[in-house]
Write a protein that holds these residues in place. Structure first.
Motif, PDB file in Angstrom:
ATOM      1  N   VAL A   1      73.706  85.528  30.748  1.00 33.76           N
ATOM      2  CA  VAL A   1      74.797  86.192  30.073  1.00 33.76           C
ATOM      3  C   VAL A   1      75.045  85.913  28.611  1.00 33.76           C
ATOM      4  CG1 VAL A   1      77.282  86.088  30.635  1.00 33.76           C
ATOM      5  CG2 VAL A   1      76.088  86.290  32.548  1.00 33.76           C
TER       6      VAL A   1
ATOM      7  N   GLU B   1      72.868  85.378  26.191  1.00 36.23           N
ATOM      8  CA  GLU B   1      71.936  86.166  25.555  1.00 36.23           C
ATOM      9  C   GLU B   1      71.916  87.735  25.779  1.00 36.23           C
ATOM     10  OE1 GLU B   1      70.502  84.585  23.285  1.00 36.23           O
ATOM     11  OE2 GLU B   1      69.821  82.599  23.586  1.00 36.23           O
ATOM     12  N   SER B   2      73.147  88.104  26.367  1.00 40.86           N
ATOM     13  CA  SER B   2      73.294  89.405  26.924  1.00 40.86           C
ATOM     14  C   SER B   2      72.005  90.126  27.404  1.00 40.86           C
ATOM     15  CB  SER B   2      73.727  90.355  25.576  1.00 40.86           C
ATOM     16  OG  SER B   2      74.935  89.707  25.006  1.00 40.86           O
ATOM     17  N   CYS B   3      71.487  89.574  28.359  1.00 44.85           N
ATOM     18  CA  CYS B   3      70.232  89.944  29.023  1.00 44.85           C
ATOM     19  C   CYS B   3      70.490  90.807  30.195  1.00 44.85           C
ATOM     20  CB  CYS B   3      69.222  88.649  29.428  1.00 44.85           C
ATOM     21  SG  CYS B   3      67.791  89.221  30.145  1.00 44.85           S
TER      22      CYS B   3
ATOM     23  N   GLU C   1      70.621  93.710  28.295  1.00 44.38           N
ATOM     24  CA  GLU C   1      71.148  94.572  27.350  1.00 44.38           C
ATOM     25  C   GLU C   1      70.459  94.521  25.512  1.00 44.38           C
ATOM     26  OE1 GLU C   1      73.325  94.585  30.741  1.00 44.38           O
ATOM     27  OE2 GLU C   1      73.429  92.805  29.105  1.00 44.38           O
TER      28      GLU C   1
END
Length: 151
Positions: free
Chosen positions: A78, A80-82, A84
């Motif tokens: 979350v 690391e915006s994984c 996206e």
């Protein structure tokens, strides 16, 4: 437990390292560098370090290998915006200094696999940016990371 290699703001002494300990079980295993070179650039108005998923370009990247539990791995995804912005990618690392206390200690020069957060989402001009082998927000590049709370 899962091995994760961090190269940026999550390393010891960097602004987001506290997030590692606050969100699950974490254990520093080793300092290491990528076997293959990768471009590590500092980009965006927030001076975020990005390791571009372009193996063979850039420099060998230095960082730290941690062992993390499932709770921390979910948090890191979350944070690391994984998937996206960043993707969890398996890379080979060469151990520079073992920090773990386990009996299965890896010797300097040993090759291990670990997940690392890389990105394939970047602006073309990032390929012209300087690359770094070792990120430090307080480095002489003058590009201090802007924490989320300060944005």
């Amino acid at each position: 437990m899962t091995r994760v290699f961090v190269y940026g703001t999550l390393k010891k002494g960097q602004p987001n390292n506290c997030r590692m300990e606050d969100n699950g079980t974490v254990k520093l295993l080793a300092r290491a560098q990528t076997v293959d070179p990768y471009p590590l650039v500092i980009a965006t108005d927030d001076n975020i370090p990005f390791m571009l998923n372009l193996p063979g370009k850039g420099q060998q990247v230095r960082g730290e290998i941690y062992e993390v539990d499932d709770n921390l791995l979910k948090f890191l995804d979350v944070f690391e915006s994984c998937p996206e912005l960043y993707q969890r990618t398996l890379v080979q690392l060469e151990v520079e200094e073992w920090a773990g206390e386990d009996e299965d200690k890896l010797k300097t020069g040993s090759i291990v696999e670990s997940f690392v957060y890389t990105t394939t989402t970047y602006k073309p001009e990032w390929l012209q940016y300087p690359t770094y082998e070792n990120y430090d927000t307080y480095g002489d590049h003058g590009l201090k990371y802007v924490c989320r709370e300060d944005r």
